[in-house]
Design a protein around this motif. Structure first.
Motif, PDB file in Angstrom:
ATOM      1  N   ALA A   2       0.839  -1.200   0.000  1.00  0.00           N
ATOM      2  CA  ALA A   2       0.000   0.000   0.000  1.00  0.00           C
ATOM      3  C   ALA A   2       0.871   1.247   0.000  1.00  0.00           C
ATOM      4  O   ALA A   2       1.941   1.279   0.605  1.00  0.00           O
ATOM      5  CB  ALA A   2      -0.897  -0.011   1.224  1.00  0.00           C
ATOM      6  N   ASP A   3       0.391   2.235  -0.730  1.00  0.00           N
ATOM      7  CA  ASP A   3       1.100   3.510  -0.819  1.00  0.00           C
ATOM      8  C   ASP A   3       0.817   4.310   0.458  1.00  0.00           C
ATOM      9  O   ASP A   3      -0.337   4.629   0.749  1.00  0.00           O
ATOM     10  CB  ASP A   3       0.611   4.270  -2.048  1.00  0.00           C
ATOM     11  CG  ASP A   3       1.411   5.537  -2.289  1.00  0.00           C
ATOM     12  OD1 ASP A   3       2.397   5.780  -1.567  1.00  0.00           O
ATOM     13  OD2 ASP A   3       1.022   6.287  -3.205  1.00  0.00           O
ATOM     14  N   ARG A   6      -1.145   7.697  -0.066  1.00  0.00           N
ATOM     15  CA  ARG A   6      -2.465   7.688  -0.677  1.00  0.00           C
ATOM     16  C   ARG A   6      -3.523   7.653   0.437  1.00  0.00           C
ATOM     17  O   ARG A   6      -3.466   6.819   1.320  1.00  0.00           O
ATOM     18  CB  ARG A   6      -2.622   6.470  -1.581  1.00  0.00           C
ATOM     19  CG  ARG A   6      -3.929   6.472  -2.304  1.00  0.00           C
ATOM     20  CD  ARG A   6      -3.987   5.367  -3.286  1.00  0.00           C
ATOM     21  NE  ARG A   6      -5.339   5.292  -3.814  1.00  0.00           N
ATOM     22  CZ  ARG A   6      -5.742   4.396  -4.642  1.00  0.00           C
ATOM     23  NH1 ARG A   6      -4.910   3.462  -5.054  1.00  0.00           N
ATOM     24  NH2 ARG A   6      -6.971   4.402  -5.083  1.00  0.00           N
ATOM     25  N   ASP A   7      -4.460   8.548   0.347  1.00  0.00           N
ATOM     26  CA  ASP A   7      -5.525   8.627   1.356  1.00  0.00           C
ATOM     27  C   ASP A   7      -6.835   8.291   0.673  1.00  0.00           C
ATOM     28  O   ASP A   7      -7.305   9.023  -0.183  1.00  0.00           O
ATOM     29  CB  ASP A   7      -5.555  10.037   1.954  1.00  0.00           C
ATOM     30  CG  ASP A   7      -6.455  10.111   3.162  1.00  0.00           C
ATOM     31  OD1 ASP A   7      -6.977   9.076   3.585  1.00  0.00           O
ATOM     32  OD2 ASP A   7      -6.623  11.232   3.688  1.00  0.00           O
ATOM     33  N   ASP A   8      -7.446   7.166   1.021  1.00  0.00           N
ATOM     34  CA  ASP A   8      -8.688   6.727   0.395  1.00  0.00           C
ATOM     35  C   ASP A   8      -9.924   7.213   1.143  1.00  0.00           C
ATOM     36  O   ASP A   8     -11.035   6.827   0.790  1.00  0.00           O
ATOM     37  CB  ASP A   8      -8.731   5.197   0.312  1.00  0.00           C
ATOM     38  CG  ASP A   8      -7.719   4.665  -0.680  1.00  0.00           C
ATOM     39  OD1 ASP A   8      -7.337   5.426  -1.587  1.00  0.00           O
ATOM     40  OD2 ASP A   8      -7.305   3.506  -0.531  1.00  0.00           O
ATOM     41  N   ARG A   9      -9.747   8.004   2.141  1.00  0.00           N
ATOM     42  CA  ARG A   9     -10.911   8.494   2.895  1.00  0.00           C
ATOM     43  C   ARG A   9     -11.677   9.524   2.071  1.00  0.00           C
ATOM     44  O   ARG A   9     -11.096  10.324   1.348  1.00  0.00           O
ATOM     45  CB  ARG A   9     -10.483   9.144   4.200  1.00  0.00           C
ATOM     46  CG  ARG A   9      -9.925   8.148   5.194  1.00  0.00           C
ATOM     47  CD  ARG A   9      -9.538   8.832   6.461  1.00  0.00           C
ATOM     48  NE  ARG A   9      -8.372   9.698   6.176  1.00  0.00           N
ATOM     49  CZ  ARG A   9      -7.859  10.580   7.005  1.00  0.00           C
ATOM     50  NH1 ARG A   9      -8.389  10.737   8.190  1.00  0.00           N
ATOM     51  NH2 ARG A   9      -6.822  11.298   6.680  1.00  0.00           N
ATOM     52  N   VAL A  10     -12.992   9.470   2.203  1.00  0.00           N
ATOM     53  CA  VAL A  10     -13.848  10.443   1.547  1.00  0.00           C
ATOM     54  C   VAL A  10     -14.446  11.333   2.632  1.00  0.00           C
ATOM     55  O   VAL A  10     -15.055  10.851   3.581  1.00  0.00           O
ATOM     56  CB  VAL A  10     -14.987   9.749   0.758  1.00  0.00           C
ATOM     57  CG1 VAL A  10     -15.918  10.774   0.160  1.00  0.00           C
ATOM     58  CG2 VAL A  10     -14.389   8.843  -0.296  1.00  0.00           C
TER      59      VAL A  10
END
Length: 91
Positions: A2-3, A6-10
């Motif tokens: 995983a990067d 990178r933030d996958d939160r919305v």
């Protein structure tokens, strides 16, 4: 892998604008109803400032023109329809 950057939160934000719009609309509707029913009136007439004189220890005399409220009762005779149930013989 995983990067880590990178933030996958919305993130969603709700604005309170819709609440204020509904409140303003409700106030406008209530004011419109009060004007339409004659409870409030916008009779603007030219006039002068009232004269007020006060003696020491006494309240000033006030002349107020307000709406007259008439409350009372009256007797009325109302025809009420007779309601019945028919038995058609089925069970």
């Amino acid at each position: 892998m995983a990067d880590p950057y990178r933030d996958d939160r919305v993130v969603t934000r709700k604005s309170g604008v819709s609440v204020w719009v509904w409140i303003a609309l409700a106030i406008a509707v209530i004011a419109g109803l009060l004007f339409a029913t004659g409870f409030w009136s916008a009779d603007v007439k030219e006039g002068a400032m009232p004269e007020v004189s006060v003696d020491g220890g006494k309240l000033p005399a006030v002349d107020v023109d307000s709406k007259e409220v008439v409350v009372g009762t009256e007797k009325k005779e109302i025809d009420v329809p007779v309601v019945g149930v028919k038995d058609n013989g089925e069970e």
